[in-house]
Design an enzyme around this catalytic site. Structure first.
Site, PDB file in Angstrom:
ATOM      1  N   CYS A   1     -24.797   5.270 -12.617  1.00  0.00           N
ATOM      2  CA  CYS A   1     -23.649   6.178 -12.537  1.00  0.00           C
ATOM      3  C   CYS A   1     -24.062   7.546 -13.063  1.00  0.00           C
ATOM      4  CB  CYS A   1     -22.482   5.630 -13.352  1.00  0.00           C
ATOM      5  SG  CYS A   1     -21.079   6.781 -13.437  1.00  0.00           S
TER       6      CYS A   1
ATOM      7  N   GLU B   1       0.825  -1.209   0.000  1.00  0.00           N
ATOM      8  CA  GLU B   1       0.000   0.000   0.000  1.00  0.00           C
ATOM      9  C   GLU B   1       0.859   1.259   0.000  1.00  0.00           C
ATOM     10  OE1 GLU B   1      -3.243   0.691  -0.353  1.00  0.00           O
ATOM     11  OE2 GLU B   1      -3.439  -1.413  -0.903  1.00  0.00           O
TER      12      GLU B   1
END
Length: 361
Positions: A211, A40
């Site tokens: 969306c 990460e």
DNA sequence: AAGGCGGGGGA
DNA sequence: TCCCCAGCCTT
């Protein structure tokens, strides 16, 4: 009516997501908090394809927190070399030593302790807990911001505080209640594979039904880019000295700086000192300046605010008239001189309207 | 050639 | 609190 986005993302992830990343569960290696942490942090500013070989080399050399803590900073930097943002490597190293001193040589299992470590912010802490421990924490990296901003039609630059808060709230509310690790990987993958910054593949997107950006044709507009930097402002006072023959004193600018070598007006940085400067060029005959309409001129790197001041009927100092970089210039001569556009515009306006001269706007 | 990118640190 | 920065990569 569409279902929540989590179930659609999970179904999409099962078919199209990335399942073979070296920090995911593999036959040879479990997904540990340490490996998720390293990946990460590497992924904070670097794309997956670049990160993979660095990640593999890093965890091979330093396979757990204690190994990282025991390494020298030089060794960590060597493993990081080429990834950039080297503060990330220094923070990894420092955080590993904190883990040894305070957390028994492991990454802490709680959000507050994680986010207190150097180099781990809200999103990275959430990613570690979600991906390696299956805890329900939202993340908000660049991919997720793009997906959510488009899906919900969030306007504004995601770096702005209010916009980021809205996106965090959406991230929180959308986060799945099951299969947290898969959901977290799924929304990142969707952003990386389908909901790309340019040319998103909306035809392949499981979220296109509801969306906002897709339905309204706004995918190219969202998320909005950071606003253009507010340009620094510089102020200058331009002196317009006019003699009885309606000539104007021009001054050639220096070789460096803006408008190098062009003919322009004498300038003062300070309004209060402008009269003193004007008096060095000409007898002002007791007249004081008319304050003309100020105007602005935009350069690439700053904005120039100009306050023009006009004196009429002044008489030149003989001594300065012959200087190479100063000349009294009649209206008809301007056209033949190299002159900055805003200055030319200003002078033209004055010459055309003798009674009520205005700035060029 | 320009802009994106999480988090730290300075103003 | 806001804003800038780092270094490499993609577009």
């Amino acid at each position: 009516m569409s279902t929540g986005i989590a179930s659609r993302l999970l179904a999409w992830f099962d078919r199209h997501g990335r399942h073979d990343l070296p920090w995911q569960d593999t036959p040879s290696c479990r997904r540990t908090p340490y490996r998720v942490w390293i990946s990460e942090v590497m992924l904070q500013q670097t794309q997956v394809a670049t990160v993979i070989p660095y990640f593999e080399r890093f965890v091979r050399a330093l396979p757990h927190v204690r190994a990282l803590a025991n390494a020298s900073e030089d060794e960590v930097f060597a493993l990081w070399s080429g990834l950039g943002y080297y503060a990330r490597a220094r923070n990894l190293h420092r955080a590993a030593r904190v883990c040894v001193e305070r957390h028994g040589g492991e990454l802490p299992a709680h959000f507050e302790s994680l986010v207190a470590l150097p180099g781990i912010g809200r999103s990275t802490a959430g990613a570690i807990l979600a991906l390696s421990r299956g805890e329900r924490f939202p993340i908000l990296d660049g991919n997720v911001k793009r997906v959510l901003a488009r899906h919900a039609g969030v306007r504004g630059w995601p770096g702005a505080r209010a916009v980021e808060e809205k996106l965090w709230a959406l991230a929180e509310s959308h986060t799945s209640h099951e299969r947290i690790a898969d959901y977290t990987q799924a929304i990142m993958d969707l952003g990386a594979i389908v909901c790309t910054r340019t040319l998103p593949r909306c035809g392949e997107c499981p979220l296109s039904d509801d969306c906002t950006a897709f339905q309204q044709g706004l995918t190219a507009e969202l998320p909005q880019p950071r606003p253009a930097r507010a340009l620094p402002v510089r102020n200058t006072v331009m002196l317009i000295l006019r003699d009885a023959q309606q000539r104007v004193l021009l001054q050639r600018r220096g070789a460096s700086g803006v408008w190098p070598g062009l003919w322009s007006l004498p300038e003062s940085e300070d309004l209060a000192l402008a009269s003193n400067l004007a008096a060095k060029f000409a007898h002002l005959n007791g007249t004081h300046a008319e304050t003309l309409q100020p105007f602005a001129h935009a350069f690439t790197h700053y904005r120039l605010h100009v306050q023009p001041l006009l004196w009429r009927g002044v008489r030149m100092h003989r001594a300065i008239a012959d200087t190479q970089d100063l000349r009294w210039c009649a209206g008809g001569e301007f056209a033949h001189l190299g002159m900055p556009a805003p200055v030319r515009k200003l002078l033209n306006a004055i010459i055309q309207d003798r009674r009520a001269p205005q700035g060029p706007g």
